[in-house]
Motif scaffolding. Structure first.
Motif: not given
Ligand SMILES: Nc1ncnc2c1ncn2[C@@H]1O[C@H](COP(=O)(O)OP(=O)(O)OP(=O)(O)O)[C@@H](O)[C@H]1O
Length: 326
Positions: A12-22
Protein backbone atom coordinates in the motif's frame (compact mmCIF):
# COMPACT_ATOMS: atom_id res chain seq x y z
CA UNK A 1 4.54 -17.26 -0.15
CA UNK A 2 2.96 -16.11 3.13
CA UNK A 3 1.33 -12.68 2.78
CA UNK A 4 1.63 -10.92 6.16
CA UNK A 5 0.17 -7.57 7.33
CA UNK A 6 3.64 -6.10 6.76
CA UNK A 7 3.55 -7.20 3.11
CA UNK A 8 0.15 -5.54 2.71
CA UNK A 9 1.36 -2.37 4.41
CA UNK A 10 4.45 -2.00 2.21
CA UNK A 11 2.46 -2.79 -0.91
CA UNK A 12 0.00 0.00 0.00
CA UNK A 13 2.76 2.43 0.93
CA UNK A 14 4.57 1.96 -2.39
CA UNK A 15 1.30 2.29 -4.27
CA UNK A 16 -0.21 5.32 -2.54
CA UNK A 17 3.03 7.25 -2.13
CA UNK A 18 4.12 6.48 -5.70
CA UNK A 19 7.53 5.46 -4.39
CA UNK A 20 8.30 3.58 -7.59
CA UNK A 21 6.29 2.16 -10.47
CA UNK A 22 5.92 -1.31 -11.97
CA UNK A 23 8.76 -2.96 -13.92
CA UNK A 24 11.48 -0.70 -12.45
CA UNK A 25 15.09 -1.67 -11.79
CA UNK A 26 15.60 -1.38 -8.02
CA UNK A 27 18.98 -1.47 -6.30
CA UNK A 28 18.43 -2.50 -2.68
CA UNK A 29 21.11 -1.43 -0.16
CA UNK A 30 21.58 -4.39 2.16
CA UNK A 31 23.89 -4.19 5.18
CA UNK A 32 22.82 -7.62 6.43
CA UNK A 33 21.10 -6.10 9.49
CA UNK A 34 17.47 -6.79 10.37
CA UNK A 35 16.03 -3.70 8.65
CA UNK A 36 17.58 -4.21 5.24
CA UNK A 37 16.95 -7.99 5.37
CA UNK A 38 13.30 -7.33 6.10
CA UNK A 39 13.28 -4.82 3.23
CA UNK A 40 14.78 -7.13 0.61
CA UNK A 41 12.55 -10.04 1.65
CA UNK A 42 9.42 -7.87 1.38
CA UNK A 43 10.47 -6.55 -2.04
CA UNK A 44 11.30 -10.06 -3.29
CA UNK A 45 7.87 -11.26 -2.19
CA UNK A 46 6.12 -8.30 -3.85
CA UNK A 47 8.21 -8.61 -7.01
CA UNK A 48 5.82 -10.95 -8.90
CA UNK A 49 3.00 -8.42 -8.46
CA UNK A 50 5.10 -5.44 -9.54
CA UNK A 51 7.50 -6.95 -12.07
CA UNK A 52 10.57 -5.24 -10.60
CA UNK A 53 14.13 -6.12 -11.44
CA UNK A 54 15.88 -6.37 -8.04
CA UNK A 55 19.56 -6.36 -7.18
CA UNK A 56 21.50 -6.10 -3.91
CA UNK A 57 24.27 -3.57 -3.24
CA UNK A 58 26.56 -3.90 -0.24
CA UNK A 59 29.25 -1.51 0.96
CA UNK A 60 32.22 -2.82 2.87
CA UNK A 61 33.55 0.07 4.95
CA UNK A 62 36.48 -2.07 6.16
CA UNK A 63 36.08 -0.64 9.67
CA UNK A 64 35.30 -3.88 11.49
CA UNK A 65 37.33 -7.05 11.53
CA UNK A 66 34.34 -9.04 10.37
CA UNK A 67 33.36 -6.65 7.55
CA UNK A 68 34.54 -8.99 4.79
CA UNK A 69 32.64 -11.90 6.33
CA UNK A 70 29.61 -9.56 6.50
CA UNK A 71 29.94 -8.87 2.77
CA UNK A 72 30.18 -12.61 2.00
CA UNK A 73 27.10 -13.25 4.09
CA UNK A 74 25.10 -10.75 2.03
CA UNK A 75 26.57 -12.10 -1.22
CA UNK A 76 25.44 -15.64 -0.27
CA UNK A 77 21.93 -14.37 0.32
CA UNK A 78 21.86 -12.73 -3.12
CA UNK A 79 23.01 -16.02 -4.66
CA UNK A 80 20.37 -17.89 -2.71
CA UNK A 81 17.71 -15.54 -4.08
CA UNK A 82 19.21 -15.58 -7.60
CA UNK A 83 19.57 -11.83 -7.87
CA UNK A 84 22.62 -9.75 -8.89
CA UNK A 85 25.01 -8.66 -6.13
CA UNK A 86 27.24 -5.59 -6.32
CA UNK A 87 29.96 -4.86 -3.79
CA UNK A 88 31.93 -1.67 -3.18
CA UNK A 89 34.91 -1.89 -0.83
CA UNK A 90 36.51 1.16 0.81
CA UNK A 91 40.17 1.52 -0.13
CA UNK A 92 41.02 2.88 3.29
CA UNK A 93 39.15 2.05 6.50
CA UNK A 94 36.36 4.58 7.02
CA UNK A 95 36.55 5.56 10.67
CA UNK A 96 33.72 7.90 11.58
CA UNK A 97 29.98 7.54 11.25
CA UNK A 98 29.63 10.62 9.07
CA UNK A 99 32.46 9.67 6.69
CA UNK A 100 31.07 6.14 6.47
CA UNK A 101 27.66 7.50 5.50
CA UNK A 102 29.05 9.89 2.86
CA UNK A 103 31.25 7.20 1.39
CA UNK A 104 28.32 4.74 1.39
CA UNK A 105 25.98 7.06 -0.53
CA UNK A 106 28.77 7.78 -2.97
CA UNK A 107 29.48 4.04 -3.42
CA UNK A 108 25.78 3.18 -3.86
CA UNK A 109 25.37 5.97 -6.43
CA UNK A 110 28.39 4.66 -8.33
CA UNK A 111 26.90 1.14 -8.48
CA UNK A 112 23.53 2.52 -9.59
CA UNK A 113 25.14 4.62 -12.33
CA UNK A 114 27.31 1.77 -13.62
CA UNK A 115 24.48 -0.74 -13.73
CA UNK A 116 21.66 1.61 -14.73
CA UNK A 117 19.48 1.65 -11.64
CA UNK A 118 17.31 4.72 -11.15
CA UNK A 119 16.29 3.81 -7.59
CA UNK A 120 18.39 3.00 -4.54
CA UNK A 121 16.27 1.57 -1.74
CA UNK A 122 17.31 1.60 1.93
CA UNK A 123 15.87 -0.02 5.04
CA UNK A 124 15.45 3.10 7.20
CA UNK A 125 12.58 2.61 9.63
CA UNK A 126 10.23 4.69 11.79
CA UNK A 127 12.69 4.01 14.63
CA UNK A 128 15.52 5.60 12.60
CA UNK A 129 13.22 8.52 11.91
CA UNK A 130 12.43 8.98 15.62
CA UNK A 131 16.12 8.75 16.53
CA UNK A 132 17.14 11.24 13.83
CA UNK A 133 14.44 13.65 14.97
CA UNK A 134 15.68 13.47 18.58
CA UNK A 135 19.32 13.72 17.50
CA UNK A 136 18.64 16.85 15.43
CA UNK A 137 16.36 18.35 18.08
CA UNK A 138 19.08 18.06 20.70
CA UNK A 139 21.62 19.74 18.41
CA UNK A 140 19.17 22.50 17.47
CA UNK A 141 17.33 22.61 14.16
CA UNK A 142 14.26 23.92 12.33
CA UNK A 143 11.39 21.99 10.80
CA UNK A 144 13.74 20.74 8.08
CA UNK A 145 15.87 18.80 10.54
CA UNK A 146 12.85 17.51 12.42
CA UNK A 147 11.23 16.03 9.32
CA UNK A 148 14.06 13.52 9.83
CA UNK A 149 14.45 11.27 6.79
CA UNK A 150 12.20 11.74 3.80
CA UNK A 151 10.50 9.02 1.75
CA UNK A 152 12.42 10.03 -1.33
CA UNK A 153 15.53 12.09 -1.91
CA UNK A 154 17.28 12.76 -5.21
CA UNK A 155 20.95 11.71 -5.06
CA UNK A 156 21.76 12.89 -8.60
CA UNK A 157 19.66 14.20 -11.50
CA UNK A 158 18.80 10.60 -12.39
CA UNK A 159 19.04 8.58 -9.18
CA UNK A 160 16.54 8.68 -6.33
CA UNK A 161 16.96 7.29 -2.83
CA UNK A 162 13.73 5.71 -1.56
CA UNK A 163 12.93 4.57 1.99
CA UNK A 164 9.79 2.41 1.98
CA UNK A 165 10.01 1.23 5.63
CA UNK A 166 9.52 4.63 7.29
CA UNK A 167 6.24 3.54 8.89
CA UNK A 168 7.58 0.28 10.31
CA UNK A 169 9.41 0.10 13.64
CA UNK A 170 12.58 -1.80 14.38
CA UNK A 171 10.71 -4.24 16.62
CA UNK A 172 8.48 -5.08 13.64
CA UNK A 173 11.45 -5.75 11.34
CA UNK A 174 12.98 -7.92 14.07
CA UNK A 175 9.79 -9.95 14.44
CA UNK A 176 9.52 -10.30 10.65
CA UNK A 177 13.10 -11.63 10.40
CA UNK A 178 12.32 -14.16 13.14
CA UNK A 179 9.09 -15.25 11.46
CA UNK A 180 10.87 -15.85 8.14
CA UNK A 181 14.09 -17.20 9.64
CA UNK A 182 16.20 -14.54 7.95
CA UNK A 183 19.86 -14.75 9.00
CA UNK A 184 20.60 -11.34 10.54
CA UNK A 185 24.22 -10.14 10.63
CA UNK A 186 24.67 -8.35 13.96
CA UNK A 187 26.71 -5.15 13.64
CA UNK A 188 28.95 -5.02 16.71
CA UNK A 189 29.41 -1.22 16.39
CA UNK A 190 25.69 -0.73 17.10
CA UNK A 191 26.44 -1.54 20.73
CA UNK A 192 29.15 1.14 20.98
CA UNK A 193 27.78 3.84 23.28
CA UNK A 194 30.50 6.27 22.25
CA UNK A 195 28.26 7.24 19.33
CA UNK A 196 25.43 9.63 20.32
CA UNK A 197 23.14 7.86 17.81
CA UNK A 198 23.59 4.57 19.64
CA UNK A 199 22.95 6.19 23.02
CA UNK A 200 19.71 7.62 21.68
CA UNK A 201 18.75 4.16 20.40
CA UNK A 202 19.92 2.13 23.40
CA UNK A 203 19.27 4.53 26.29
CA UNK A 204 17.08 7.52 25.48
CA UNK A 205 14.32 5.83 23.46
CA UNK A 206 13.93 2.92 25.94
CA UNK A 207 13.77 5.48 28.78
CA UNK A 208 11.09 7.50 26.98
CA UNK A 209 9.16 4.32 26.19
CA UNK A 210 9.07 3.14 29.80
CA UNK A 211 8.57 6.51 31.47
CA UNK A 212 6.56 8.53 28.98
CA UNK A 213 4.88 6.65 26.15
CA UNK A 214 5.23 3.06 24.88
CA UNK A 215 4.60 4.24 21.29
CA UNK A 216 7.11 7.07 21.43
CA UNK A 217 8.91 5.96 18.23
CA UNK A 218 5.73 5.91 16.19
CA UNK A 219 4.61 9.23 17.65
CA UNK A 220 7.90 10.94 16.85
CA UNK A 221 7.91 9.43 13.35
CA UNK A 222 4.40 10.86 12.85
CA UNK A 223 5.62 14.30 13.89
CA UNK A 224 8.39 13.97 11.30
CA UNK A 225 5.80 12.95 8.72
CA UNK A 226 3.60 16.01 9.41
CA UNK A 227 6.59 18.31 9.27
CA UNK A 228 7.75 16.83 6.00
CA UNK A 229 4.56 17.85 4.23
CA UNK A 230 4.77 21.33 5.75
CA UNK A 231 8.42 21.75 4.79
CA UNK A 232 7.59 20.67 1.25
CA UNK A 233 4.80 23.25 1.04
CA UNK A 234 6.96 26.03 2.47
CA UNK A 235 9.86 25.20 0.17
CA UNK A 236 7.60 25.31 -2.89
CA UNK A 237 6.04 28.60 -1.80
CA UNK A 238 9.47 30.08 -1.09
CA UNK A 239 10.65 28.96 -4.52
CA UNK A 240 7.68 30.77 -6.08
CA UNK A 241 8.50 34.04 -4.25
CA UNK A 242 12.23 33.71 -4.91
CA UNK A 243 11.56 33.51 -8.63
CA UNK A 244 9.01 36.38 -8.40
CA UNK A 245 11.51 38.61 -6.60
CA UNK A 246 14.67 37.78 -8.57
CA UNK A 247 16.11 39.38 -11.63
CA UNK A 248 19.55 38.97 -13.12
CA UNK A 249 21.38 42.29 -13.00
CA UNK A 250 24.22 43.52 -15.14
CA UNK A 251 27.24 41.17 -15.05
CA UNK A 252 24.79 38.36 -14.20
CA UNK A 253 24.64 39.37 -10.51
CA UNK A 254 21.39 38.51 -8.77
CA UNK A 255 19.00 41.23 -7.60
CA UNK A 256 16.08 40.71 -5.23
CA UNK A 257 13.09 43.04 -5.12
CA UNK A 258 12.50 44.20 -1.54
CA UNK A 259 8.93 45.37 -2.24
CA UNK A 260 7.99 41.79 -3.11
CA UNK A 261 9.80 40.27 -0.13
CA UNK A 262 8.71 42.79 2.53
CA UNK A 263 5.09 41.65 2.97
CA UNK A 264 6.04 37.96 3.24
CA UNK A 265 5.95 36.26 6.66
CA UNK A 266 9.37 35.85 8.29
CA UNK A 267 9.28 32.07 7.77
CA UNK A 268 9.09 32.60 4.00
CA UNK A 269 11.64 35.42 3.93
CA UNK A 270 14.09 33.09 5.66
CA UNK A 271 13.43 30.26 3.24
CA UNK A 272 13.72 32.51 0.20
CA UNK A 273 17.08 33.79 1.44
CA UNK A 274 18.25 30.31 2.27
CA UNK A 275 17.44 29.13 -1.25
CA UNK A 276 19.26 32.15 -2.69
CA UNK A 277 22.35 31.39 -0.60
CA UNK A 278 22.18 27.66 -1.35
CA UNK A 279 22.46 28.50 -5.03
CA UNK A 280 25.42 30.82 -4.54
CA UNK A 281 27.60 29.84 -1.55
CA UNK A 282 30.18 27.08 -1.78
CA UNK A 283 28.86 25.60 1.52
CA UNK A 284 25.46 25.21 3.20
CA UNK A 285 24.32 28.58 4.60
CA UNK A 286 23.98 28.70 8.38
CA UNK A 287 21.42 30.54 10.52
CA UNK A 288 23.59 33.65 10.79
CA UNK A 289 24.12 33.91 7.01
CA UNK A 290 20.39 33.73 6.40
CA UNK A 291 19.57 36.30 9.09
CA UNK A 292 22.08 38.77 7.63
CA UNK A 293 20.38 38.62 4.26
CA UNK A 294 16.86 38.77 5.73
CA UNK A 295 17.84 41.94 7.62
CA UNK A 296 18.53 43.67 4.29
CA UNK A 297 14.84 43.42 3.33
CA UNK A 298 14.08 46.32 5.68
CA UNK A 299 17.55 47.88 6.07
CA UNK A 300 18.33 51.52 5.01
CA UNK A 301 19.61 52.21 1.53
CA UNK A 302 23.30 51.33 0.90
CA UNK A 303 23.36 48.87 3.85
CA UNK A 304 25.76 46.05 3.15
CA UNK A 305 26.65 42.64 4.59
CA UNK A 306 30.15 41.40 5.51
CA UNK A 307 31.37 38.93 2.94
CA UNK A 308 29.78 35.48 3.00
CA UNK A 309 31.95 32.38 2.41
CA UNK A 310 33.39 32.49 -1.10
CA UNK A 311 33.54 36.32 -1.04
CA UNK A 312 29.86 36.89 -1.89
CA UNK A 313 28.42 40.19 -0.55
CA UNK A 314 25.00 41.83 -0.61
CA UNK A 315 24.11 45.53 -0.72
CA UNK A 316 20.84 47.48 -0.68
CA UNK A 317 20.25 49.77 -3.64
CA UNK A 318 16.80 51.37 -3.29
CA UNK A 319 14.20 48.68 -3.82
CA UNK A 320 16.81 46.09 -4.62
CA UNK A 321 19.16 43.78 -2.74
CA UNK A 322 22.10 43.18 -5.04
CA UNK A 323 24.03 39.98 -4.45
CA UNK A 324 27.55 40.36 -5.72
CA UNK A 325 29.37 37.13 -6.41
CA UNK A 326 33.00 38.00 -7.06
N1 LIG B 1 27.17 -1.52 4.60
C1 LIG B 1 26.04 -1.26 3.97
N2 LIG B 1 25.85 -1.72 2.72
C2 LIG B 1 24.69 -1.45 2.06
N3 LIG B 1 23.68 -0.75 2.59
C3 LIG B 1 23.81 -0.30 3.83
C4 LIG B 1 24.99 -0.51 4.60
N4 LIG B 1 24.82 0.06 5.81
C5 LIG B 1 23.60 0.62 5.80
N5 LIG B 1 22.98 0.42 4.63
C6 LIG B 1 21.63 0.87 4.22
O1 LIG B 1 21.29 2.03 4.97
C7 LIG B 1 20.16 1.76 5.81
C8 LIG B 1 20.33 2.50 7.11
O2 LIG B 1 21.39 1.97 7.82
P1 LIG B 1 21.91 2.61 9.16
O3 LIG B 1 20.75 3.04 9.99
O4 LIG B 1 22.93 1.68 9.73
O5 LIG B 1 22.66 3.81 8.55
P2 LIG B 1 22.79 5.31 8.96
O6 LIG B 1 24.24 5.62 8.97
O7 LIG B 1 21.96 5.62 10.15
O8 LIG B 1 22.16 5.88 7.61
P3 LIG B 1 21.65 7.36 7.36
O9 LIG B 1 22.74 8.27 7.66
O10 LIG B 1 21.33 7.35 5.88
O11 LIG B 1 20.48 7.55 8.25
C9 LIG B 1 20.13 0.23 5.91
O12 LIG B 1 18.82 -0.23 6.18
C10 LIG B 1 20.61 -0.19 4.56
O13 LIG B 1 19.57 -0.14 3.59
Amino acid sequence: MTWTPLHAKIHRTIHYRHLFERDQRLLVAVSGGQDSLCLIKLLLDLQPKWGWNLAIAHCDHCWREDSQANAHHVQNLAQHWHIPFYLETAHEPVNSEATARNWRYHALTKIAQTHHYQYIITGHTASDRAETLLYNLIRGTGADGLQALTWQRPLTDHIILVRPLLEITRSQTEQFCQDFNLPIWEDSTNQNLQYPRNRIRQELIPYLKVNFHPQVETNLAQTAELLQAEVEYLEQTARHWRLEASVKGEKQDLQLNRQILKPLPLALQRRVMRQVLQNILPESPNFEHIEKLVALITAPNRSQTDPFPGGVTAIVEGDWICIIDR
